[in-house]
Design an enzyme around this catalytic site. Structure first.
Site, PDB file in Angstrom:
ATOM      1  N   THR A 183       0.671  -1.601  -0.226  1.00 21.76           N
ATOM      2  CA  THR A 183      -0.157   0.213   0.146  1.00 21.76           C
ATOM      3  C   THR A 183       1.073   1.255   0.186  1.00 21.76           C
ATOM      4  O   THR A 183       2.118   1.472   0.546  1.00 21.76           O
ATOM      5  CB  THR A 183      -0.825   0.064   1.179  1.00 21.76           C
ATOM      6  OG1 THR A 183      -1.475  -1.221   1.279  1.00 21.76           O
ATOM      7  CG2 THR A 183      -1.520   1.179   1.073  1.00 21.76           C
ATOM      8  N   PHE A 185       1.285   5.467   0.864  1.00 22.39           N
ATOM      9  CA  PHE A 185       0.572   6.504   1.899  1.00 22.39           C
ATOM     10  C   PHE A 185       1.006   8.136   1.197  1.00 22.39           C
ATOM     11  O   PHE A 185       2.687   7.157   0.980  1.00 22.39           O
ATOM     12  CB  PHE A 185       1.435   6.503   2.994  1.00 22.39           C
ATOM     13  CG  PHE A 185       0.681   4.874   3.618  1.00 22.39           C
ATOM     14  CD1 PHE A 185      -0.616   4.826   4.911  1.00 22.39           C
ATOM     15  CD2 PHE A 185       0.741   3.396   3.149  1.00 22.39           C
ATOM     16  CE1 PHE A 185      -0.714   3.591   5.122  1.00 22.39           C
ATOM     17  CE2 PHE A 185       0.622   2.497   3.546  1.00 22.39           C
ATOM     18  CZ  PHE A 185      -1.034   2.126   5.140  1.00 22.39           C
TER      19      PHE A 185
END
Length: 286
Positions: A183, A185
């Protein structure tokens, strides 16, 4: 001893969405040393909107923007577009999903609870074991719920930290469909705060730029915008269309690209793009 960053004599805090010990919490831990923030000053709120509401003259946030398997988190794109923020860092977190339960036997499990993104990333596993996915507010809260329920027929998809905190059994680990699940960020602060206090943010740059634009309603407008990058050997790393929300079926384009050429070449490209756009917004150089 680590000293916290102080702006206007106030201690800076890091805000994130989800319950403590969720993946977002782990992402925050990655930036503590660079931002000189103590772990006790990482705070969680329930929704992404709440995170943005917490941003002020001393708070920053760590927010997910996209997953390598389950796509972009569009809500946060719109939040970012709507506010005057500065992306000061881009970080990546390996996502390894753990299957946690009160039971010690996977054959007991009928339902699994977790955040929609986590559930989406483990579809093959659920089908293989005939387990029903149930949407929950976040991964860590799901582990807390399962633990406190005392039920042996349900499980959660959560981080390894949740196993330690809530005393659950690890029935399986690294169950995501994509073994290299990751992921992305953004670490963000108010633009006004960043401009006045650049010296406080000793963050390694990744040399990327994010922009958004809306093309004119003419044939090949998007092609001509992208051609402005291609002819200058500017490497695009992301392009995504989003509903503009201003009229029916009108779209904006979010583009990330590597800053692999001079600023002069990049701004020449922007001038060419503007000819084919209704608007062009340079979001961040980070």
């Amino acid at each position: 001893m680590q000293k916290n960053i102080k702006i206007n004599n106030l201690v800076m805090k890091i805000c994130y969405q989800w319950y403590p010990w969720a993946y977002w919490n782990k992402a925050c831990l990655q930036v503590l040393d660079y931002l000189k923030v103590n772990a006790k000053d990482i705070i969680w709120v329930e929704t992404f909107k709440d995170v943005f509401n917490e941003i002020d003259d001393w708070n920053i946030w760590v927010i997910p923007i996209e997953n390598s398997y389950a796509w972009s988190i569009h809500e946060n794109f719109y939040h970012i577009i709507s506010w005057k923020y500065e992306i000061i860092w881009e970080i990546f977190l390996d996502i390894n999903h753990y299957f946690l339960a009160n039971s010690k036997n996977i054959s007991d499990i009928k339902e699994v609870y977790s955040h929609p993104q986590a559930l989406m990333q483990c579809q093959k596993y659920f089908k293989e074991h005939n387990i029903k996915p149930v949407i929950f507010s976040d991964t860590a809260w799901a582990a807390k719920f399962v633990s406190e329920s005392k039920r042996t027929d349900i499980a959660s998809i959560s981080s390894d930290l949740c196993n330690e905190i809530y005393g659950l059994n690890i029935l399986d680990k690294h169950i995501q469909d994509q073994t290299w699940n990751m992921t992305r960020f953004f670490v963000v602060v108010l633009k006004s705060v960043y401009e006045k206090n650049k010296y406080l943010f000793q963050i390694p740059k990744v040399w990327k730029i994010s922009i958004q634009f809306k093309t004119k309603d003419t044939p090949s407008a998007l092609y001509k915008c992208l051609w402005a990058f291609a002819t200058r050997f500017i490497n695009l790393t992301k392009i995504e269309s989003l509903p503009a929300r201003e009229s029916h079926f009108e779209y904006i384009f979010w583009v990330d690209f590597q800053k692999n050429v001079s600023d002069e070449i990049i701004y020449d490209a922007f001038e060419e793009i503007r000819f084919f756009c209704k608007d062009l917004v340079i979001l961040w150089d980070y």
